[in-house]
Design an enzyme around this catalytic site. Sequence first.
Site, PDB file in Angstrom:
ATOM      1  CE1 TYR A 182      -4.254   1.691   1.709  1.00 36.09           C
ATOM      2  CE2 TYR A 182      -2.623   3.135   2.204  1.00 36.09           C
ATOM      3  CZ  TYR A 182      -3.921   2.831   2.075  1.00 36.09           C
ATOM      4  OH  TYR A 182      -4.887   3.673   2.097  1.00 36.09           O
ATOM      5  CE1 TYR A 226      -4.816   5.759  -0.242  1.00 36.12           C
ATOM      6  CE2 TYR A 226      -6.943   7.075  -0.173  1.00 36.12           C
ATOM      7  CZ  TYR A 226      -5.647   6.496   0.530  1.00 36.12           C
ATOM      8  OH  TYR A 226      -5.709   6.549   1.709  1.00 36.12           O
TER       9      TYR A 226
END
Lengths: 392, 134
Positions: free
Chosen positions: A291, A342
Amino acid sequence: MTRTLRGKAAVAGVGQTTYYKHGQSPDAESKLALEAIVNACVDAGVSPKEIDGFASFSNDRNDGPRLAAALDCKELRYSNMFWGGGGGGTAGAIENAAAAIACGIADCVVVYRSLAQGQFGRFGRGAQVRHVSGDAAHTVPYGLMSAAQMFAMKAMRFMHDYGIRQEALRAIALASYTHAQSNPQAIMHGRPLTEEQYDASRWIVEPFRLFDCCQENDGAAAMVLVPAERAKDFAHRPCYVLGTASGGPNRSAAPVHNAPLYGSSHFTTVAKHLYRMAELTPNDVDVLQSYENFTGGVLMAMVEHGFCAAEEVNDFFVLDNLLAPDGRLPLNTSGGNLAECYMHGLGLTIEAVRQVRGTSCNQIDGAEVSMMIAGPMVTPVSSVIFGAESTL
Amino acid sequence: MDLSKPLPTPTPTSAPFWDGLNDGVVRLQRCNACGGWIFYPRSRCSHCLSDDIEWHEVSGAATLHTFTIARQPTAPQFADEVPQILAVVELEEGVRMTSTLVRVTEKAIEIGMQLEPYFDRVADGVTLLRFAPR
């Protein structure tokens, strides 16, 4: 008897909506959530009515009962929220879903996240408040209010301690952008990034340039989990949950930057639990989704998951090592948070599943062990390892 | 839109800290049971959970634990401060505070540098604790 989630649950379906730039979704957040969930059900070949559990994270506004009613689910047996902000809970929500399945609490649990920032406002902007008390009184009046600022200081300390150069962060950004060029779903598809463009990009907050910071997007993503014994009843190659872990080391959430271990992504304890449950080591991992809220977090998270020593970062983090299909450890193979979308990490998680299925746009040949690391530097953080049937 | 900067609101627990800044001194809580220093202000020790804690005046001497130079304001109120030199400082007593650095050039900033307090009266009755090179 060993208590473990290893091999107890499997991902049967994944789904997503169109991904938009922040504020550009034509649909409301709840509609996006429903669309992604239905898409995951279609992918799995199950009716949405069969879903009996909901697990999300980051205080998603679309709660299980509301979704269960909208989807006309036959019954609701599990409605679960993983505490904590940012994307620290992406793998944590999968952990909760797998745990519910392993314990017989529910049989078909969907993990989801939906974001419509035009409807509800952006993350990266400081709150507009006049008076603050509690721990915020010691940060906000000094102008310290965004995630970028807070996490820049953690990365700065880590880079200082180990002599890490900016080029290591650049390699992470370039890996995401390079992989996004093969992914038509990616927001940055058709917009490649060069070293020169990176170097010339503006500073946001040192050591982060523009391309070190994630996008903010609208959209939704979802994943349907089922008991392992049903994994072969669905359309795709089974993808099993081999291990999960979440949390953080001692007082990693201590207010006003008082975590005992400061220059950290907060995975030092979590990674040990993850590998123990999965019965694997870093060397077994074929492909990694890590991430990117900010590239510095990826770097620390990968060190803390044992992929290289902090002292080796400058040598390890070069673009060739991070690229599919032949790099030492292909990273963020659909474009990640930087260049695909995202979606608080759920996009990365779906890509981790695609790698096990063999359907990624940047497929690693024979990938059997696929890891996803969620939301570095917040608390709680989480990570998950998926595996093909051969890994059971 | 109100473009005034956010200000700390002292609580009964934190008032001695903020009052101290108005008087030009740094005060920290210390636990009488375990000797640990405590920040931010609270009603029980962050080390041993005792409620036998007491305020002490300290020098405010600190080292720079980390910093960043923020070149984009995240709130319009702070646009006039860009570039912001945001810092985490570690006081001699071992607790950390977030602040900004003053009286320093960007090039001179170095993790580990010695700092001293700088009392910045930003509004009537409100002083922020910034840090400057010692």
